[in-house]
Scaffold this motif. Sequence first.
Motif, PDB file in Angstrom:
ATOM      1  N   ARG A 166      -4.032  -7.220 -20.718  1.00 35.80           N
ATOM      2  CA  ARG A 166      -3.739  -7.852 -22.009  1.00 35.80           C
ATOM      3  C   ARG A 166      -2.388  -7.411 -22.547  1.00 35.80           C
ATOM      4  O   ARG A 166      -1.652  -8.202 -23.140  1.00 35.80           O
ATOM      5  CB  ARG A 166      -4.853  -7.522 -23.002  1.00 35.80           C
ATOM      6  N   ARG A 167      -2.040  -6.146 -22.321  1.00 33.17           N
ATOM      7  CA  ARG A 167      -0.754  -5.656 -22.818  1.00 33.17           C
ATOM      8  C   ARG A 167       0.402  -6.366 -22.101  1.00 33.17           C
ATOM      9  O   ARG A 167       1.351  -6.821 -22.723  1.00 33.17           O
ATOM     10  CB  ARG A 167      -0.647  -4.143 -22.604  1.00 33.17           C
ATOM     11  N   VAL A 168       0.297  -6.436 -20.784  1.00 36.00           N
ATOM     12  CA  VAL A 168       1.369  -7.070 -20.016  1.00 36.00           C
ATOM     13  C   VAL A 168       1.557  -8.522 -20.445  1.00 36.00           C
ATOM     14  O   VAL A 168       2.673  -8.968 -20.707  1.00 36.00           O
ATOM     15  CB  VAL A 168       1.086  -6.981 -18.498  1.00 36.00           C
ATOM     16  N   PHE A 169       0.464  -9.232 -20.555  1.00 36.63           N
ATOM     17  CA  PHE A 169       0.585 -10.649 -20.879  1.00 36.63           C
ATOM     18  C   PHE A 169       1.101 -10.856 -22.298  1.00 36.63           C
ATOM     19  O   PHE A 169       1.849 -11.786 -22.565  1.00 36.63           O
ATOM     20  CB  PHE A 169      -0.744 -11.373 -20.638  1.00 36.63           C
ATOM     21  N   GLU A 170       0.714  -9.961 -23.188  1.00 34.93           N
ATOM     22  CA  GLU A 170       1.210 -10.068 -24.554  1.00 34.93           C
ATOM     23  C   GLU A 170       2.729  -9.854 -24.586  1.00 34.93           C
ATOM     24  O   GLU A 170       3.463 -10.611 -25.197  1.00 34.93           O
ATOM     25  CB  GLU A 170       0.514  -9.039 -25.442  1.00 34.93           C
ATOM     26  N   LYS A 171       3.171  -8.802 -23.872  1.00 37.60           N
ATOM     27  CA  LYS A 171       4.610  -8.508 -23.835  1.00 37.60           C
ATOM     28  C   LYS A 171       5.401  -9.644 -23.203  1.00 37.60           C
ATOM     29  O   LYS A 171       6.553  -9.878 -23.547  1.00 37.60           O
ATOM     30  CB  LYS A 171       4.870  -7.226 -23.040  1.00 37.60           C
ATOM     31  N   LEU A 172       4.795 -10.318 -22.244  1.00 33.46           N
ATOM     32  CA  LEU A 172       5.500 -11.394 -21.553  1.00 33.46           C
ATOM     33  C   LEU A 172       5.456 -12.702 -22.341  1.00 33.46           C
ATOM     34  O   LEU A 172       6.149 -13.649 -22.012  1.00 33.46           O
ATOM     35  CB  LEU A 172       4.907 -11.616 -20.158  1.00 33.46           C
ATOM     36  N   GLY A 173       4.610 -12.729 -23.356  1.00 37.82           N
ATOM     37  CA  GLY A 173       4.519 -13.936 -24.167  1.00 37.82           C
ATOM     38  C   GLY A 173       3.564 -14.980 -23.610  1.00 37.82           C
ATOM     39  O   GLY A 173       3.579 -16.131 -24.030  1.00 37.82           O
ATOM     40  N   ILE A 174       2.744 -14.589 -22.642  1.00 36.66           N
ATOM     41  CA  ILE A 174       1.750 -15.525 -22.121  1.00 36.66           C
ATOM     42  C   ILE A 174       0.501 -15.386 -23.000  1.00 36.66           C
ATOM     43  O   ILE A 174      -0.090 -14.311 -23.072  1.00 36.66           O
ATOM     44  CB  ILE A 174       1.407 -15.207 -20.660  1.00 36.66           C
ATOM     45  N   GLN A 175       0.137 -16.463 -23.688  1.00 34.38           N
ATOM     46  CA  GLN A 175      -0.949 -16.357 -24.653  1.00 34.38           C
ATOM     47  C   GLN A 175      -2.224 -17.045 -24.198  1.00 34.38           C
ATOM     48  O   GLN A 175      -3.322 -16.610 -24.505  1.00 34.38           O
ATOM     49  CB  GLN A 175      -0.498 -16.941 -25.998  1.00 34.38           C
ATOM     50  N   ASP A 176      -2.032 -18.134 -23.470  1.00 34.93           N
ATOM     51  CA  ASP A 176      -3.195 -18.945 -23.134  1.00 34.93           C
ATOM     52  C   ASP A 176      -3.665 -18.627 -21.718  1.00 34.93           C
ATOM     53  O   ASP A 176      -3.154 -19.181 -20.742  1.00 34.93           O
ATOM     54  CB  ASP A 176      -2.806 -20.433 -23.253  1.00 34.93           C
ATOM     55  N   TYR A 177      -4.612 -17.717 -21.617  1.00 39.86           N
ATOM     56  CA  TYR A 177      -5.101 -17.319 -20.295  1.00 39.86           C
ATOM     57  C   TYR A 177      -6.496 -16.738 -20.451  1.00 39.86           C
ATOM     58  O   TYR A 177      -6.934 -16.443 -21.561  1.00 39.86           O
ATOM     59  CB  TYR A 177      -4.177 -16.266 -19.673  1.00 39.86           C
ATOM     60  N   SER A 178      -7.193 -16.590 -19.347  1.00 39.64           N
ATOM     61  CA  SER A 178      -8.486 -15.919 -19.435  1.00 39.64           C
ATOM     62  C   SER A 178      -8.628 -14.896 -18.326  1.00 39.64           C
ATOM     63  O   SER A 178      -8.105 -15.063 -17.225  1.00 39.64           O
ATOM     64  CB  SER A 178      -9.635 -16.933 -19.401  1.00 39.64           C
ATOM     65  N   ILE A 179      -9.315 -13.809 -18.668  1.00 39.48           N
ATOM     66  CA  ILE A 179      -9.642 -12.769 -17.700  1.00 39.48           C
ATOM     67  C   ILE A 179     -11.089 -12.989 -17.315  1.00 39.48           C
ATOM     68  O   ILE A 179     -11.986 -12.787 -18.117  1.00 39.48           O
ATOM     69  CB  ILE A 179      -9.480 -11.367 -18.310  1.00 39.48           C
ATOM     70  N   LYS A 180     -11.283 -13.455 -16.096  1.00 42.63           N
ATOM     71  CA  LYS A 180     -12.653 -13.679 -15.649  1.00 42.63           C
ATOM     72  C   LYS A 180     -13.212 -12.395 -15.071  1.00 42.63           C
ATOM     73  O   LYS A 180     -12.540 -11.700 -14.315  1.00 42.63           O
ATOM     74  CB  LYS A 180     -12.670 -14.753 -14.564  1.00 42.63           C
ATOM     75  N   LEU A 181     -14.441 -12.130 -15.442  1.00 44.39           N
ATOM     76  CA  LEU A 181     -15.101 -10.912 -15.026  1.00 44.39           C
ATOM     77  C   LEU A 181     -16.364 -11.231 -14.276  1.00 44.39           C
ATOM     78  O   LEU A 181     -17.062 -12.190 -14.591  1.00 44.39           O
ATOM     79  CB  LEU A 181     -15.590 -10.139 -16.259  1.00 44.39           C
ATOM     80  N   ASN A 182     -16.673 -10.387 -13.316  1.00 44.86           N
ATOM     81  CA  ASN A 182     -17.986 -10.465 -12.689  1.00 44.86           C
ATOM     82  C   ASN A 182     -18.247  -9.114 -12.028  1.00 44.86           C
ATOM     83  O   ASN A 182     -17.407  -8.219 -12.098  1.00 44.86           O
ATOM     84  CB  ASN A 182     -18.036 -11.600 -11.668  1.00 44.86           C
ATOM     85  N   ASN A 183     -19.385  -9.003 -11.415  1.00 45.98           N
ATOM     86  CA  ASN A 183     -19.704  -7.773 -10.717  1.00 45.98           C
ATOM     87  C   ASN A 183     -20.338  -8.147  -9.389  1.00 45.98           C
ATOM     88  O   ASN A 183     -21.233  -8.985  -9.327  1.00 45.98           O
ATOM     89  CB  ASN A 183     -20.671  -6.927 -11.557  1.00 45.98           C
ATOM     90  N   GLU A 306     -10.362 -11.509 -12.297  1.00 39.31           N
ATOM     91  CA  GLU A 306      -9.368 -12.492 -11.890  1.00 39.31           C
ATOM     92  C   GLU A 306      -8.767 -13.069 -13.165  1.00 39.31           C
ATOM     93  O   GLU A 306      -9.487 -13.353 -14.114  1.00 39.31           O
ATOM     94  CB  GLU A 306     -10.029 -13.589 -11.068  1.00 39.31           C
ATOM     95  N   VAL A 307      -7.453 -13.250 -13.181  1.00 36.11           N
ATOM     96  CA  VAL A 307      -6.785 -13.759 -14.370  1.00 36.11           C
ATOM     97  C   VAL A 307      -6.161 -15.108 -14.065  1.00 36.11           C
ATOM     98  O   VAL A 307      -5.437 -15.259 -13.077  1.00 36.11           O
ATOM     99  CB  VAL A 307      -5.684 -12.798 -14.860  1.00 36.11           C
ATOM    100  N   LYS A 308      -6.463 -16.083 -14.909  1.00 38.27           N
ATOM    101  CA  LYS A 308      -5.875 -17.415 -14.732  1.00 38.27           C
ATOM    102  C   LYS A 308      -5.126 -17.807 -15.995  1.00 38.27           C
ATOM    103  O   LYS A 308      -5.628 -17.639 -17.105  1.00 38.27           O
ATOM    104  CB  LYS A 308      -6.963 -18.452 -14.453  1.00 38.27           C
ATOM    105  N   ALA A 309      -3.922 -18.327 -15.810  1.00 34.40           N
ATOM    106  CA  ALA A 309      -3.171 -18.857 -16.943  1.00 34.40           C
ATOM    107  C   ALA A 309      -3.586 -20.301 -17.148  1.00 34.40           C
ATOM    108  O   ALA A 309      -3.784 -21.037 -16.182  1.00 34.40           O
ATOM    109  CB  ALA A 309      -1.680 -18.766 -16.672  1.00 34.40           C
ATOM    110  N   HIS A 310      -3.734 -20.690 -18.392  1.00 34.05           N
ATOM    111  CA  HIS A 310      -4.121 -22.068 -18.692  1.00 34.05           C
ATOM    112  C   HIS A 310      -2.881 -22.951 -18.820  1.00 34.05           C
ATOM    113  O   HIS A 310      -1.794 -22.468 -19.093  1.00 34.05           O
ATOM    114  CB  HIS A 310      -4.912 -22.119 -19.995  1.00 34.05           C
ATOM    115  N   GLY A 355       8.265 -22.152 -19.973  1.00 31.35           N
ATOM    116  CA  GLY A 355       9.483 -21.844 -20.732  1.00 31.35           C
ATOM    117  C   GLY A 355       9.364 -20.584 -21.561  1.00 31.35           C
ATOM    118  O   GLY A 355       9.794 -20.545 -22.707  1.00 31.35           O
ATOM    119  N   LEU A 356       8.789 -19.534 -20.995  1.00 35.22           N
ATOM    120  CA  LEU A 356       8.510 -18.328 -21.769  1.00 35.22           C
ATOM    121  C   LEU A 356       9.555 -17.227 -21.617  1.00 35.22           C
ATOM    122  O   LEU A 356       9.463 -16.207 -22.281  1.00 35.22           O
ATOM    123  CB  LEU A 356       7.140 -17.773 -21.377  1.00 35.22           C
ATOM    124  N   PHE A 357      10.544 -17.422 -20.741  1.00 36.23           N
ATOM    125  CA  PHE A 357      11.542 -16.367 -20.580  1.00 36.23           C
ATOM    126  C   PHE A 357      12.450 -16.339 -21.804  1.00 36.23           C
ATOM    127  O   PHE A 357      12.941 -17.377 -22.235  1.00 36.23           O
ATOM    128  CB  PHE A 357      12.378 -16.587 -19.318  1.00 36.23           C
TER     129      PHE A 357
END
Length: 454
Positions: A166-183, A306-310, A355-357
């Motif tokens: 979450r920190r990395v994506f916030e710093k990069l400006g990527i907002q719309d994504y989900s972290i999928k979790l499973n076990n 697994e992380v996917k950007a929307h 266009g997030l750079f």
Amino acid sequence: MQKPTLPKGTRDFGPVQMAKRNFILDTIKETFRLFGYEQLETPAMENLSTLTGKYGDEGDQLLFKILNSGDFLKKVTPQDIQEGASATLSKVAEKGLRYDLTVPFARYVVMNRHELTFPFKRFQIQPVWRADRPQKGRYREFYQCDADVIGTDSLLCEAEIILMIRRVFEKLGIQDYSIKLNNRKVLTGIAGVIGEAGKEGPLCVAIDKLDKIGREKVEEELLERGFGPAAIQKLAPLFESNAESISEVLNFLEDFLQASEIGLQGIKELQEMLQLLNSLGANQEHLVLDFLLARGLSYYTGAIFEVKAHGVQIGSVSGGGRYDDLTGVFGMPNMSGVGFSFGVDRIYDVMEELGLFPDQTLTGSQVLLAHFDGKAFGYALGVLSKFRAQGIRAEVYPDLTKMKKQLDYASKKGIPFVAICGDDEIKNETIAFKNLETGEQESMKVEDAINRLI
RNA sequence: GUGAUUGUAGCUCAGCUGGUUAGAGCGCUGGUUUGUGGCACCAGAGGUCGCCGGUUCGAACCCGGUCUUUCACCCCA
């Protein structure tokens, strides 16, 4: 004259791309360090014996092998050649290029077990090579950014991974994504509950394609892979579940996996991880519990991410999980670890597409010294040193040429200011300080120009 | 590994059913402008049409091979 080309599936990174890549890489590195991970680098090549047999038959095919130096045919007999490529291989190649960062890491841990303090937290950012056929988002040389902790079962590692993502994506400006979790234990439980215990491997491979090919095709594939119709029937509630929130999904799973001890254990782990996240003062933003998530790598035994950007058609940009026995193959059993990896190349593609750079990712010169003649050139050199002494990125146009050409150069390179030097400037000990964006120009002392740039 | 697909100027691409000197836009170089870029106008340079072979009087165009690009499958980041 032959015209030069790149090997298939490799790329150059020019200055513009490097500036952008470094923006991503610096963010990731800084985050890893913030969480207490230390950097490791390992050689590009490993002994082939270290690499083979770790990635399955397919993986072995995709390893780049390095031909022995000198007379590499020295040990080969005609009989070897008769027997084919695999018999000959071990005699002509004893090294290979690294295929991922996890196996070299495991090798390192085993070799240095007496020097290391466990739990050992390391990150590693290096290229890896695969003799795959390139296609969209897939290259033969690409970078992996791995962070792993080895030597602890604590689910805190899992919770912290979520924080890092979450920190990395916030710093990069990527907002719309989900972290999928499973076990993985949930998947094992599912296989058990439907009466196909031990077959979660093929189950995962098929289920993983649900998004891509749809339920019917998945069911077909399961049949082909030897699952009974009754078992597939029992999967139905999973496909039909409309549980969305994490707590709804957990409730649903607790019900479905009632009969599976290991499945319930997986749920417990997920709950504990969420609890730890809560204690860390974090919410559940971006988290999605996806009980059908099954990552290909067979060594995962616990959590899977697994992380996917929307909003973009690009595969997962990050992923990882827990493995109970990473170092076993190298003779060091029962080392539990958890790790994950950022896909820099894909993150780059996502950011480019959205266009997030930031504009100022370029780190070229801030000011160009331009001059009218040899005498002015000498004067400019003195001015140049003054700029640099104050930490301002500066360069002088190295040839004696027309002003037009020098200004053109600055424009094209995106250098925002030009300090023009000529007879007047030499006489008054000034520079003509020109803003290329606005076209404004002002005569001033070097020190004043420096103050404007700091 | 399987099946498709692409290749023409530095870049993006035209180029008809095979027919003479292969074109455009952008970029590049020079000029209009000997102390000033972007804009405009003018001029110019730049191509063994991916490579090898075949068919044909004649091939950028048709056929085969090869390399390359892109895509799907397998697998994977």
